[in-house]
Scaffold this active site. Structure first.
Site, mmCIF file in Angstrom:
data_model
loop_
_atom_site.group_PDB
_atom_site.id
_atom_site.type_symbol
_atom_site.label_atom_id
_atom_site.label_comp_id
_atom_site.label_asym_id
_atom_site.label_seq_id
_atom_site.Cartn_x
_atom_site.Cartn_y
_atom_site.Cartn_z
ATOM 1 N N SER A 138 0.726 -1.168 -0.076
ATOM 2 C CA SER A 138 0.024 0.021 -0.116
ATOM 3 C C SER A 138 0.798 1.264 0.111
ATOM 4 O O SER A 138 0.289 2.326 -0.254
ATOM 5 C CB SER A 138 -0.850 0.195 1.136
ATOM 6 O OG SER A 138 -2.074 -0.630 0.817
ATOM 7 N N LYS A 163 0.059 3.807 -2.636
ATOM 8 C CA LYS A 163 -0.759 4.905 -2.592
ATOM 9 C C LYS A 163 -0.327 6.244 -2.554
ATOM 10 O O LYS A 163 -0.990 7.458 -2.588
ATOM 11 C CB LYS A 163 -1.769 4.690 -1.128
ATOM 12 C CG LYS A 163 -2.606 3.368 -1.539
ATOM 13 C CD LYS A 163 -3.650 3.194 -0.416
ATOM 14 C CE LYS A 163 -4.487 1.951 -0.660
ATOM 15 N NZ LYS A 163 -4.096 0.588 0.066
ATOM 16 N N SER A 191 -6.036 3.693 4.451
ATOM 17 C CA SER A 191 -5.322 2.712 3.527
ATOM 18 C C SER A 191 -6.476 2.110 2.625
ATOM 19 O O SER A 191 -6.300 1.007 2.106
ATOM 20 C CB SER A 191 -4.515 1.975 4.051
ATOM 21 O OG SER A 191 -3.544 1.301 3.003
ATOM 22 N N LYS A 246 3.521 6.415 4.901
ATOM 23 C CA LYS A 246 2.574 5.208 4.562
ATOM 24 C C LYS A 246 2.948 4.026 4.868
ATOM 25 O O LYS A 246 4.372 3.538 5.003
ATOM 26 C CB LYS A 246 2.373 5.249 3.126
ATOM 27 C CG LYS A 246 1.056 4.693 2.814
ATOM 28 C CD LYS A 246 -0.196 5.154 3.050
ATOM 29 C CE LYS A 246 -1.400 4.334 2.735
ATOM 30 N NZ LYS A 246 -1.295 2.953 3.556
#
Length: 403
Positions: free
Chosen positions: A78, A81, A143, A245
Protein backbone atom coordinates in the site's frame (compact mmCIF):
# COMPACT_ATOMS: atom_id res chain seq x y z
CA UNK A 1 62.69 33.73 -33.06
CA UNK A 2 63.23 37.52 -33.01
CA UNK A 3 59.54 37.99 -33.71
CA UNK A 4 58.51 35.72 -30.88
CA UNK A 5 60.87 37.41 -28.39
CA UNK A 6 59.56 40.82 -29.44
CA UNK A 7 55.99 39.67 -29.09
CA UNK A 8 56.75 38.28 -25.68
CA UNK A 9 58.27 41.55 -24.56
CA UNK A 10 55.30 43.52 -25.82
CA UNK A 11 52.90 41.14 -24.03
CA UNK A 12 54.83 41.54 -20.78
CA UNK A 13 55.01 45.32 -21.00
CA UNK A 14 51.50 46.15 -22.18
CA UNK A 15 49.37 43.44 -20.69
CA UNK A 16 50.94 42.29 -17.47
CA UNK A 17 48.10 43.89 -15.48
CA UNK A 18 45.47 42.24 -17.60
CA UNK A 19 47.01 38.78 -17.43
CA UNK A 20 47.46 39.08 -13.66
CA UNK A 21 43.80 39.94 -13.31
CA UNK A 22 42.92 36.77 -15.22
CA UNK A 23 44.59 34.44 -12.71
CA UNK A 24 41.87 32.16 -11.29
CA UNK A 25 41.01 32.95 -7.70
CA UNK A 26 41.02 30.24 -5.02
CA UNK A 27 37.68 28.76 -4.07
CA UNK A 28 36.40 30.43 -0.90
CA UNK A 29 35.74 27.99 1.88
CA UNK A 30 32.14 27.70 3.08
CA UNK A 31 31.20 29.77 6.08
CA UNK A 32 32.70 28.01 9.09
CA UNK A 33 30.37 26.28 11.47
CA UNK A 34 30.66 26.66 15.20
CA UNK A 35 33.77 24.82 16.30
CA UNK A 36 32.87 21.36 17.48
CA UNK A 37 34.72 19.22 19.97
CA UNK A 38 36.66 16.25 18.70
CA UNK A 39 34.25 13.53 17.59
CA UNK A 40 34.48 9.78 17.41
CA UNK A 41 33.59 7.82 14.29
CA UNK A 42 29.88 7.67 13.45
CA UNK A 43 28.50 4.31 14.60
CA UNK A 44 26.86 2.08 11.99
CA UNK A 45 23.16 2.51 11.33
CA UNK A 46 20.78 0.22 13.23
CA UNK A 47 20.02 -2.41 10.60
CA UNK A 48 16.35 -3.53 10.63
CA UNK A 49 16.03 -6.93 12.27
CA UNK A 50 13.96 -8.28 9.36
CA UNK A 51 13.80 -6.63 5.96
CA UNK A 52 14.29 -7.12 2.24
CA UNK A 53 15.56 -3.56 1.73
CA UNK A 54 15.83 -0.34 3.70
CA UNK A 55 17.11 3.20 3.34
CA UNK A 56 17.54 6.43 5.29
CA UNK A 57 17.66 9.61 3.19
CA UNK A 58 18.18 13.25 4.07
CA UNK A 59 15.24 15.23 2.69
CA UNK A 60 17.06 18.48 1.94
CA UNK A 61 19.97 16.98 0.01
CA UNK A 62 18.70 13.61 -1.16
CA UNK A 63 21.84 12.02 0.25
CA UNK A 64 21.57 8.39 1.29
CA UNK A 65 22.79 8.24 4.88
CA UNK A 66 22.50 4.45 5.13
CA UNK A 67 20.77 1.55 3.45
CA UNK A 68 20.86 -2.00 2.09
CA UNK A 69 19.51 -3.36 -1.21
CA UNK A 70 18.26 0.15 -1.97
CA UNK A 71 17.84 -0.55 -5.70
CA UNK A 72 16.30 -4.03 -5.37
CA UNK A 73 12.93 -4.16 -7.14
CA UNK A 74 10.26 -5.27 -4.69
CA UNK A 75 6.50 -5.20 -4.19
CA UNK A 76 5.57 -1.99 -2.29
CA UNK A 77 2.10 -3.01 -1.08
CA UNK A 78 0.00 0.00 0.00
CA UNK A 79 2.94 2.41 -0.07
CA UNK A 80 1.80 2.51 -3.72
CA UNK A 81 -0.91 4.91 -2.56
CA UNK A 82 1.69 7.64 -2.02
CA UNK A 83 2.28 7.54 -5.77
CA UNK A 84 -1.49 7.66 -6.28
CA UNK A 85 -1.72 10.69 -3.98
CA UNK A 86 1.10 12.42 -5.85
CA UNK A 87 -0.64 11.95 -9.22
CA UNK A 88 -3.97 13.23 -7.90
CA UNK A 89 -2.33 16.28 -6.32
CA UNK A 90 -0.53 17.02 -9.59
CA UNK A 91 -3.74 16.67 -11.61
CA UNK A 92 -5.54 18.99 -9.19
CA UNK A 93 -2.76 21.55 -9.54
CA UNK A 94 -2.98 21.27 -13.34
CA UNK A 95 -6.73 21.92 -13.25
CA UNK A 96 -7.72 18.47 -14.51
CA UNK A 97 -9.78 17.65 -11.40
CA UNK A 98 -10.91 19.58 -8.32
CA UNK A 99 -10.97 18.80 -4.59
CA UNK A 100 -14.76 19.18 -4.52
CA UNK A 101 -15.37 16.84 -7.50
CA UNK A 102 -17.94 14.14 -6.75
CA UNK A 103 -16.19 10.78 -7.13
CA UNK A 104 -18.29 7.67 -7.73
CA UNK A 105 -17.58 4.51 -5.73
CA UNK A 106 -18.04 2.20 -8.68
CA UNK A 107 -19.02 -1.46 -8.44
CA UNK A 108 -15.53 -2.44 -9.60
CA UNK A 109 -13.87 -0.30 -6.93
CA UNK A 110 -16.18 -1.72 -4.27
CA UNK A 111 -15.84 -5.32 -5.49
CA UNK A 112 -12.02 -5.28 -5.83
CA UNK A 113 -11.18 -3.02 -2.88
CA UNK A 114 -14.18 -2.86 -0.57
CA UNK A 115 -15.12 -4.51 2.71
CA UNK A 116 -15.71 -7.88 1.03
CA UNK A 117 -12.02 -8.23 0.21
CA UNK A 118 -9.11 -9.20 2.44
CA UNK A 119 -7.47 -5.79 2.09
CA UNK A 120 -7.97 -2.45 3.79
CA UNK A 121 -10.99 -0.42 2.76
CA UNK A 122 -12.51 3.01 3.38
CA UNK A 123 -16.22 2.14 3.47
CA UNK A 124 -17.67 4.68 1.04
CA UNK A 125 -21.06 3.27 -0.16
CA UNK A 126 -21.12 1.57 -3.56
CA UNK A 127 -22.78 3.49 -6.41
CA UNK A 128 -22.70 6.70 -4.40
CA UNK A 129 -20.41 9.71 -4.65
CA UNK A 130 -18.15 11.52 -2.21
CA UNK A 131 -15.95 14.57 -2.49
CA UNK A 132 -12.56 13.85 -4.04
CA UNK A 133 -10.80 15.37 -1.03
CA UNK A 134 -12.69 13.11 1.39
CA UNK A 135 -11.99 10.03 -0.68
CA UNK A 136 -8.31 10.96 -0.78
CA UNK A 137 -8.29 11.02 3.01
CA UNK A 138 -9.97 7.63 3.07
CA UNK A 139 -7.16 6.35 0.89
CA UNK A 140 -4.29 8.03 2.75
CA UNK A 141 -5.46 7.64 6.37
CA UNK A 142 -7.45 4.40 6.20
CA UNK A 143 -5.41 2.93 3.32
CA UNK A 144 -8.65 2.27 1.47
CA UNK A 145 -8.12 0.14 -1.64
CA UNK A 146 -11.67 0.95 -2.75
CA UNK A 147 -10.97 4.68 -2.52
CA UNK A 148 -7.75 4.31 -4.53
CA UNK A 149 -9.54 2.52 -7.38
CA UNK A 150 -12.45 5.01 -7.40
CA UNK A 151 -10.06 7.96 -7.48
CA UNK A 152 -8.06 6.39 -10.31
CA UNK A 153 -11.22 5.87 -12.35
CA UNK A 154 -12.33 9.45 -11.75
CA UNK A 155 -8.99 11.00 -12.68
CA UNK A 156 -8.12 8.89 -15.72
CA UNK A 157 -11.29 7.00 -16.75
CA UNK A 158 -9.90 3.62 -15.70
CA UNK A 159 -7.37 2.24 -13.26
CA UNK A 160 -5.27 1.00 -16.18
CA UNK A 161 -5.05 4.51 -17.66
CA UNK A 162 -4.27 5.91 -14.23
CA UNK A 163 -1.37 3.47 -13.87
CA UNK A 164 0.08 4.97 -17.04
CA UNK A 165 -0.10 8.39 -15.37
CA UNK A 166 1.62 6.97 -12.30
CA UNK A 167 4.52 5.73 -14.40
CA UNK A 168 4.83 9.06 -16.21
CA UNK A 169 5.00 11.03 -12.96
CA UNK A 170 7.37 8.47 -11.44
CA UNK A 171 9.76 9.03 -14.35
CA UNK A 172 9.65 12.81 -13.77
CA UNK A 173 10.50 12.30 -10.11
CA UNK A 174 13.49 10.15 -11.09
CA UNK A 175 12.13 6.77 -9.99
CA UNK A 176 14.13 4.78 -12.53
CA UNK A 177 13.43 1.29 -11.22
CA UNK A 178 9.69 1.51 -10.57
CA UNK A 179 6.68 0.27 -12.51
CA UNK A 180 3.07 0.55 -11.35
CA UNK A 181 0.11 -1.41 -12.68
CA UNK A 182 -2.54 -0.44 -10.12
CA UNK A 183 -3.42 2.42 -7.75
CA UNK A 184 -3.71 0.46 -4.49
CA UNK A 185 -0.67 -1.82 -4.24
CA UNK A 186 -2.19 -5.28 -4.05
CA UNK A 187 0.25 -7.75 -5.60
CA UNK A 188 0.25 -7.88 -9.39
CA UNK A 189 2.81 -9.04 -11.97
CA UNK A 190 5.21 -6.21 -12.83
CA UNK A 191 4.09 -3.96 -9.96
CA UNK A 192 7.38 -3.07 -8.27
CA UNK A 193 9.60 -0.31 -6.98
CA UNK A 194 12.69 0.15 -4.79
CA UNK A 195 13.51 1.59 -1.40
CA UNK A 196 15.53 4.34 -3.09
CA UNK A 197 12.72 5.25 -5.49
CA UNK A 198 10.22 5.39 -2.64
CA UNK A 199 12.49 7.73 -0.69
CA UNK A 200 12.61 9.97 -3.78
CA UNK A 201 8.81 9.84 -3.92
CA UNK A 202 8.60 10.84 -0.27
CA UNK A 203 10.86 13.84 -0.92
CA UNK A 204 8.75 14.87 -3.91
CA UNK A 205 5.49 14.56 -1.97
CA UNK A 206 6.72 16.75 0.90
CA UNK A 207 8.29 19.30 -1.46
CA UNK A 208 5.66 19.56 -4.18
CA UNK A 209 2.33 19.00 -2.40
CA UNK A 210 2.66 19.67 1.34
CA UNK A 211 -1.10 20.11 1.82
CA UNK A 212 -1.82 16.66 0.42
CA UNK A 213 1.14 15.23 2.29
CA UNK A 214 -0.41 16.50 5.53
CA UNK A 215 -3.23 13.92 5.22
CA UNK A 216 -0.68 11.27 6.20
CA UNK A 217 -0.31 12.54 9.76
CA UNK A 218 -4.05 12.43 10.56
CA UNK A 219 -4.52 9.66 13.12
CA UNK A 220 -8.05 8.56 12.23
CA UNK A 221 -10.80 9.18 9.70
CA UNK A 222 -14.54 8.46 9.73
CA UNK A 223 -16.69 7.37 6.80
CA UNK A 224 -20.34 7.02 7.71
CA UNK A 225 -20.45 5.15 11.00
CA UNK A 226 -17.00 3.57 10.60
CA UNK A 227 -13.94 5.21 12.18
CA UNK A 228 -10.58 3.69 11.36
CA UNK A 229 -7.11 4.59 12.66
CA UNK A 230 -4.02 5.38 10.65
CA UNK A 231 -1.86 2.24 10.59
CA UNK A 232 1.39 4.18 11.05
CA UNK A 233 2.21 3.45 14.71
CA UNK A 234 4.94 6.09 14.75
CA UNK A 235 2.34 8.85 14.73
CA UNK A 236 1.53 7.89 18.34
CA UNK A 237 5.14 7.31 19.39
CA UNK A 238 6.99 10.41 18.19
CA UNK A 239 5.55 13.89 17.68
CA UNK A 240 8.18 14.69 15.03
CA UNK A 241 6.83 11.95 12.72
CA UNK A 242 4.27 13.28 10.24
CA UNK A 243 3.99 10.43 7.71
CA UNK A 244 4.12 8.69 5.44
CA UNK A 245 2.50 5.31 4.65
CA UNK A 246 2.28 1.69 5.69
CA UNK A 247 1.83 -1.38 3.51
CA UNK A 248 1.35 -5.11 3.87
CA UNK A 249 0.73 -8.10 1.64
CA UNK A 250 1.92 -11.68 1.92
CA UNK A 251 4.37 -11.01 -0.93
CA UNK A 252 5.66 -7.62 0.27
CA UNK A 253 5.71 -8.31 4.00
CA UNK A 254 5.26 -5.40 6.42
CA UNK A 255 6.47 -2.12 4.90
CA UNK A 256 6.74 1.41 6.24
CA UNK A 257 7.70 4.65 4.56
CA UNK A 258 8.20 7.22 7.32
CA UNK A 259 9.33 10.81 7.68
CA UNK A 260 10.05 13.11 10.60
CA UNK A 261 11.17 16.70 11.05
CA UNK A 262 13.17 17.96 14.01
CA UNK A 263 14.11 21.60 13.82
CA UNK A 264 15.17 22.39 10.27
CA UNK A 265 16.16 18.82 9.49
CA UNK A 266 13.87 16.24 7.86
CA UNK A 267 14.69 12.58 7.24
CA UNK A 268 12.90 9.87 5.24
CA UNK A 269 13.13 6.17 6.07
CA UNK A 270 11.82 3.21 4.08
CA UNK A 271 11.72 -0.36 5.42
CA UNK A 272 10.43 -3.06 3.06
CA UNK A 273 9.72 -6.68 3.94
CA UNK A 274 9.38 -6.45 7.72
CA UNK A 275 7.96 -9.20 9.93
CA UNK A 276 5.22 -7.29 11.78
CA UNK A 277 3.63 -3.90 12.33
CA UNK A 278 5.59 -3.41 15.53
CA UNK A 279 8.92 -4.46 14.05
CA UNK A 280 8.66 -2.17 11.03
CA UNK A 281 7.78 0.72 13.36
CA UNK A 282 10.57 -0.06 15.84
CA UNK A 283 13.20 -0.33 13.12
CA UNK A 284 12.03 2.79 11.29
CA UNK A 285 12.13 4.90 14.44
CA UNK A 286 15.60 3.57 15.26
CA UNK A 287 16.82 4.67 11.83
CA UNK A 288 15.28 8.13 12.20
CA UNK A 289 16.76 8.60 15.67
CA UNK A 290 20.19 7.51 14.45
CA UNK A 291 20.06 9.94 11.52
CA UNK A 292 19.03 12.91 13.63
CA UNK A 293 21.61 12.11 16.28
CA UNK A 294 24.63 11.67 14.04
CA UNK A 295 24.06 13.82 10.93
CA UNK A 296 23.48 17.50 10.20
CA UNK A 297 22.56 19.44 7.06
CA UNK A 298 24.22 22.69 5.98
CA UNK A 299 23.72 25.25 3.20
CA UNK A 300 27.25 25.69 1.86
CA UNK A 301 26.75 28.11 -1.03
CA UNK A 302 23.91 30.40 -2.06
CA UNK A 303 22.87 31.25 -5.64
CA UNK A 304 23.96 34.62 -6.97
CA UNK A 305 27.19 34.68 -4.98
CA UNK A 306 30.60 34.00 -6.50
CA UNK A 307 32.29 30.75 -5.57
CA UNK A 308 35.36 31.49 -7.74
CA UNK A 309 36.66 33.75 -10.53
CA UNK A 310 38.12 32.26 -13.69
CA UNK A 311 40.13 33.76 -16.55
CA UNK A 312 38.18 34.58 -19.70
CA UNK A 313 39.56 35.24 -23.18
CA UNK A 314 38.06 37.69 -25.68
CA UNK A 315 35.68 39.26 -23.17
CA UNK A 316 35.00 42.83 -22.08
CA UNK A 317 35.84 41.56 -18.58
CA UNK A 318 38.92 39.46 -18.02
CA UNK A 319 37.29 37.09 -15.54
CA UNK A 320 33.93 35.43 -15.07
CA UNK A 321 32.40 34.94 -11.65
CA UNK A 322 31.26 31.36 -11.07
CA UNK A 323 28.50 30.35 -8.68
CA UNK A 324 25.64 27.90 -8.18
CA UNK A 325 22.15 28.20 -9.62
CA UNK A 326 20.47 26.58 -6.60
CA UNK A 327 21.49 26.48 -2.93
CA UNK A 328 24.12 23.81 -2.41
CA UNK A 329 23.25 21.74 0.64
CA UNK A 330 25.22 18.90 2.15
CA UNK A 331 24.61 16.31 4.88
CA UNK A 332 27.61 15.32 6.96
CA UNK A 333 28.32 13.55 10.23
CA UNK A 334 27.94 15.97 13.10
CA UNK A 335 31.13 17.91 13.80
CA UNK A 336 32.64 17.26 10.34
CA UNK A 337 31.38 20.32 8.46
CA UNK A 338 34.69 22.14 8.66
CA UNK A 339 36.43 19.12 7.13
CA UNK A 340 34.61 19.51 3.81
CA UNK A 341 36.83 20.27 0.82
CA UNK A 342 35.34 22.11 -2.20
CA UNK A 343 36.90 22.00 -5.67
CA UNK A 344 35.93 23.16 -9.14
CA UNK A 345 36.18 21.46 -12.52
CA UNK A 346 36.21 24.10 -15.28
CA UNK A 347 37.56 23.96 -18.86
CA UNK A 348 41.09 25.35 -19.04
CA UNK A 349 40.19 27.82 -21.78
CA UNK A 350 37.04 29.95 -21.55
CA UNK A 351 36.08 32.30 -24.38
CA UNK A 352 33.44 35.03 -24.07
CA UNK A 353 30.59 35.70 -24.44
CA UNK A 354 28.80 34.13 -21.46
CA UNK A 355 25.23 34.76 -20.41
CA UNK A 356 24.17 34.95 -16.77
CA UNK A 357 23.26 31.48 -15.56
CA UNK A 358 25.15 29.70 -18.34
CA UNK A 359 26.63 26.38 -17.14
CA UNK A 360 30.43 26.44 -17.23
CA UNK A 361 31.73 23.70 -14.94
CA UNK A 362 31.09 21.64 -11.83
CA UNK A 363 31.54 22.28 -8.11
CA UNK A 364 32.32 19.20 -6.03
CA UNK A 365 32.49 18.85 -2.26
CA UNK A 366 34.36 15.94 -0.73
CA UNK A 367 34.76 14.51 2.75
CA UNK A 368 37.62 12.08 3.36
CA UNK A 369 38.09 11.86 -0.40
CA UNK A 370 34.46 10.92 -1.13
CA UNK A 371 32.14 13.24 -3.08
CA UNK A 372 29.23 14.16 -0.81
CA UNK A 373 27.69 16.94 -2.93
CA UNK A 374 28.09 18.45 -6.35
CA UNK A 375 26.35 21.05 -8.47
CA UNK A 376 26.75 22.80 -11.83
CA UNK A 377 28.81 25.99 -11.84
CA UNK A 378 27.19 28.84 -13.74
CA UNK A 379 28.15 32.38 -14.69
CA UNK A 380 26.93 34.70 -11.94
CA UNK A 381 26.83 37.63 -14.38
CA UNK A 382 27.11 37.97 -18.14
CA UNK A 383 30.48 38.57 -19.81
CA UNK A 384 30.09 40.36 -23.13
CA UNK A 385 32.36 39.76 -26.08
CA UNK A 386 35.25 42.23 -26.38
CA UNK A 387 35.92 44.55 -29.30
CA UNK A 388 37.78 43.52 -32.43
CA UNK A 389 41.33 44.49 -31.37
CA UNK A 390 41.13 42.81 -27.94
CA UNK A 391 39.76 39.66 -29.51
CA UNK A 392 42.58 39.73 -32.06
CA UNK A 393 45.20 40.21 -29.38
CA UNK A 394 43.73 37.43 -27.23
CA UNK A 395 43.76 35.12 -30.24
CA UNK A 396 47.49 35.78 -30.51
CA UNK A 397 48.04 35.20 -26.77
CA UNK A 398 46.06 31.97 -26.88
CA UNK A 399 48.18 30.79 -29.80
CA UNK A 400 51.32 31.80 -27.93
CA UNK A 401 50.32 29.88 -24.77
CA UNK A 402 49.49 26.82 -26.83
CA UNK A 403 53.00 26.65 -28.31
Amino acid sequence: MKFRFAAAAMATTLFVGMVSAQTPQPIPAPAPAVAAPATVATPPAPVPSVSKAWILMDYATGQVLAGENVHAQLAPASITKVMTSYVIAAEVKNGKVRPDDQVMMSERAWREGGAGTDGSYSGFPVNQTARLEDMEKGMAIQSGNDAAIALAEHVAGSEEAFASLMNSYAAKIGMKNSHFVNAHGLSAPGHQTTAYDLALLGRAMVRDYPETYAYNKVKEFTVGSITQPNRNLLLWRDASVDGIKTGHTSEAGYCLMSSAQRGDQRLIAVVLGGASEKQRADDSLALLNWGFRFFETHRMYEPGKAVADHKVWKGQADTVQLGVAQPLLVSVPRGRYNDLKPSIDVPKTLEAPFTAGQPIGTLKVTLDGKVVAQAPLVAVAAVEEAGFFKRLWHSFLMWWESE
